[in-house]
Design an enzyme around this catalytic site. Structure first.
Site, short mmCIF file in Angstrom:
data_model
loop_
_atom_site.label_atom_id
_atom_site.label_comp_id
_atom_site.label_asym_id
_atom_site.label_seq_id
_atom_site.Cartn_x
_atom_site.Cartn_y
_atom_site.Cartn_z
N HIS A 64 8.83 -33.35 -7.39
CA HIS A 64 10.20 -33.37 -7.93
C HIS A 64 10.47 -34.81 -8.35
O HIS A 64 10.51 -35.69 -7.49
CB HIS A 64 11.22 -32.97 -6.86
CG HIS A 64 11.00 -31.61 -6.26
ND1 HIS A 64 11.68 -30.49 -6.68
CD2 HIS A 64 10.18 -31.19 -5.26
CE1 HIS A 64 11.30 -29.45 -5.97
NE2 HIS A 64 10.39 -29.84 -5.10
N ARG A 66 13.18 -35.84 -10.41
CA ARG A 66 14.63 -36.12 -10.45
C ARG A 66 15.19 -36.55 -11.79
O ARG A 66 16.38 -36.90 -11.85
CB ARG A 66 14.98 -37.20 -9.40
CG ARG A 66 14.45 -36.98 -8.00
CD ARG A 66 14.90 -35.69 -7.41
NE ARG A 66 14.61 -35.59 -5.98
CZ ARG A 66 14.56 -34.44 -5.34
NH1 ARG A 66 14.73 -33.29 -5.97
NH2 ARG A 66 14.32 -34.40 -4.05
N ASN A 96 14.23 -28.24 -10.69
CA ASN A 96 15.58 -28.39 -10.10
C ASN A 96 16.16 -29.77 -10.33
O ASN A 96 16.60 -30.45 -9.41
CB ASN A 96 15.57 -28.04 -8.61
CG ASN A 96 14.61 -28.89 -7.80
OD1 ASN A 96 13.64 -29.43 -8.33
ND2 ASN A 96 14.88 -29.05 -6.52
N HIS A 181 9.29 -20.38 -4.40
CA HIS A 181 9.78 -20.90 -3.12
C HIS A 181 10.20 -19.67 -2.32
O HIS A 181 11.18 -19.01 -2.65
CB HIS A 181 10.97 -21.83 -3.34
CG HIS A 181 11.51 -22.42 -2.07
ND1 HIS A 181 11.52 -23.77 -1.82
CD2 HIS A 181 12.02 -21.84 -0.97
CE1 HIS A 181 12.03 -23.99 -0.62
NE2 HIS A 181 12.35 -22.83 -0.08
N HIS A 234 4.16 -24.16 -0.91
CA HIS A 234 4.34 -24.71 0.44
C HIS A 234 4.46 -23.64 1.54
O HIS A 234 5.50 -23.54 2.21
CB HIS A 234 5.51 -25.69 0.51
CG HIS A 234 6.76 -25.31 -0.25
ND1 HIS A 234 7.28 -24.06 -0.27
CD2 HIS A 234 7.59 -26.08 -1.00
CE1 HIS A 234 8.38 -24.05 -1.00
NE2 HIS A 234 8.59 -25.26 -1.46
N ASP A 305 4.79 -31.53 -2.71
CA ASP A 305 6.24 -31.28 -2.71
C ASP A 305 7.00 -32.61 -2.61
O ASP A 305 7.99 -32.72 -1.88
CB ASP A 305 6.65 -30.32 -1.58
CG ASP A 305 8.06 -29.80 -1.76
OD1 ASP A 305 8.67 -30.03 -2.83
OD2 ASP A 305 8.59 -29.15 -0.84
N HIS A 309 14.53 -38.59 -1.64
CA HIS A 309 15.97 -38.81 -1.49
C HIS A 309 16.10 -40.22 -0.91
O HIS A 309 15.21 -40.67 -0.17
CB HIS A 309 16.59 -37.82 -0.50
CG HIS A 309 16.46 -36.38 -0.91
ND1 HIS A 309 17.23 -35.81 -1.89
CD2 HIS A 309 15.64 -35.39 -0.45
CE1 HIS A 309 16.90 -34.53 -2.02
NE2 HIS A 309 15.93 -34.25 -1.18
O1 DOR Z 1 12.63 -29.89 0.95
C1 DOR Z 1 12.71 -29.59 -0.22
N1 DOR Z 1 13.17 -30.47 -1.14
N2 DOR Z 1 12.33 -28.36 -0.59
C2 DOR Z 1 12.59 -27.90 -1.84
O2 DOR Z 1 12.32 -26.76 -2.11
C3 DOR Z 1 13.27 -28.76 -2.82
C4 DOR Z 1 13.06 -30.19 -2.52
C5 DOR Z 1 13.98 -31.10 -3.32
O3 DOR Z 1 14.05 -30.94 -4.54
O4 DOR Z 1 14.59 -31.97 -2.71
#
Ligand code: DOR
Length: 445
Positions: A64, A66, A96, A181, A234, A305, A309
């Protein structure tokens, strides 16, 4: 006749479909041109890789990054740097983002943003919603699209397709393998109050094994009804491994390095909310079950994955803290350490990170160290001992759950289409990342 190559890696150990053996490897025009004894070959550049292993380029098929929308956590450029520094030659990025990748235009926009801004090659997933079923087939055809992702349980962002009839509509509308997922949304909602304020160790109690098992069982039934292939992302429970083993005609399986490395309760005691992710890190019996899936061949690929953050976001009180941890840069060293500790062979690691993604997603010209293929190579030192530290992390989040972990086995070089983009922990030259080609959506010339 003697040939002139652009680049020859001399004296290394090549790990590929022939096994493991000493061989030189030559590159011409970004492709592998020869493998064997090339001691008499002429080359513009020669790199001595004595003592190192040349692996097919490691593909991380779940990250991901961002961008667009949350560039304070990560962007395509920083995520690509993290990948290259970690020995990863290509990534598949998740939908996402803000806005989510739910139209052909949004996917094309990501491809345009990534081209020559990422150090590694890349592909993007389109996201399924209950509203975009009619255009999913168009998204699948976009150059640089690796397939459609369905969130059957909600996680970061608001993508969700949880009802049987909607999952079925999505599966019927698409042609390629769908990535899922798999956590049962209804069960997650029912059990929400089990997530106790300030107690991240209740994360795997709330989002329990049953939620994953239930969803994967439903998913297999729906995929059979639609006559479609699925890729379960996952996988986190021991119980899903035999269920998926009984469905190898349609199902492929991903596990993450963190589900193989960390386990509850220790991970929550040591890392707090840094260990919070969806699906959760679970108890030792589940971790053992996933290793059994690696040993038996049921698991097809490793995906990190990578879900960065910021520390400030993660330090919020659980369950306000967001789920996800970075991983693209640590996938190779963490897994090479498992190889050195005897948990899997180097050959199996290669199977999981290059041959596996090629088999599942139909990457064109990638996934093998063979003549004619893109010269994507992960060069590793199996004897190097290092400590993974936050300060090494190139991701904008600046932390790793493995801070302080001593590992044996380290990525020394990342070679993308014949260009060394990382060597000895330093990025080299400009970013030249390109979209990955797939056999199911080849461009027409
Ligand atoms: O822990 C997760 N973070 N699982 C996910 O499916 C999405 C991901 C995120 O985009 O932060």
């Amino acid at each position: 006749m003697s040939q002139t190559y652009d680049l020859v890696f001399r004296g290394g150990t090549v790990v590929n479909q022939d096994g493991t053996g000493k061989a030189d490897l030559a590159v011409k025009d970004g492709r592998i041109a020869a493998i064997g004894d090339l001691s008499r070959a002429a080359a513009a550049e020669t790199v001595d890789v004595t003592g190192l292993h040349l692996l097919p380029g490691v593909v991380d098929s779940q990250v991901h990054l961002r961008e667009p929308g949350n560039e304070h956590k990560e962007d395509l450029e920083s995520g690509g740097r993290a990948a290259a520094l970690g020995g990863v030659t290509a990534v598949f990025e998740m939908p996402n983002t803000k806005p989510p990748t739910t139209t052909p235009e949004a996917l094309a926009d990501k491809v345009a943003r990534a081209r020559h801004r990422m150090y590694c090659d890349f592909a993007f997933y389109g996201g399924a919603t209950t509203e975009n079923v009619d255009i999913l087939a168009d998204i699948e055809r976009e150059p640089g699209c690796c397939g459609i992702k369905i969130f059957m349980g909600s996680s970061t962002g608001n993508l969700l397709v949880d009802k049987d009839e909607d999952v079925l509509r999505v599966l019927k509308a698409i042609r390629r393998r769908a990535a899922i997922h798999s956590e049962d949304e209804a069960r997650l909602r029912e059990r929400r109050e089990l997530a106790l304020l300030g107690h991240v160790d209740t994360h795997h109690v709330w989002r329990d094994a049953e939620a994953a098992i239930l969803c994967t069982t439903r998913l297999l039934r729906l995929a059979r009804e639609a006559g479609k292939r699925i890729h379960v992302l996952h996988v986190s429970t021991a119980d899903e491994i035999p269920i998926l083993a009984a469905a190898k005609d349609i199902a492929t399986v991903e596990v993450t390095p963190q589900h193989l490395t960390l386990a509850a309760p220790e991970c929550y005691e040591a890392l707090g909310t840094l260990a919070q992710m969806n699906p959760p890190i679970r108890g030792h019996e589940h971790r053992d079950g996933l290793w059994a899936g690696i040993a038996s061949g049921v698991v097809d690929v490793l995906g990190s994955d990578h879900a960065p953050h910021t520390i400030e976001e993660k330090e919020q009180t659980y369950p306000k803290s967001p789920a996800g941890m970075p991983g693209v840069q640590t996938l190779v060293p963490v897994m090479l350490n498992h190889v050195n500790e005897g948990r899997l062979t180097l050959q199996r690691f290669v199977d999981l990170t290059s041959a596996g993604p090629q088999r599942i997603f139909g990457m064109s010209r990638k996934g093998r160290l063979a003549v004619g293929y893109d010269a994507d190579i992960t060069v590793v030192d199996m004897a190097a001992t290092r400590v993974i530290e936050d300060k090494w992390i190139a991701s904008k989040c600046g932390w790793t759950p493995y801070n302080g972990m001593k590992v044996k086995g380290w990525p020394i070089g990342t070679v993308v289409r014949g260009r060394r983009v990382m060597w000895d922990d330093e990025l080299q030259g400009a970013a030249t990342g390109e979209p990955i080609l797939f056999v199911e959506n080849l461009p027409r010339h």
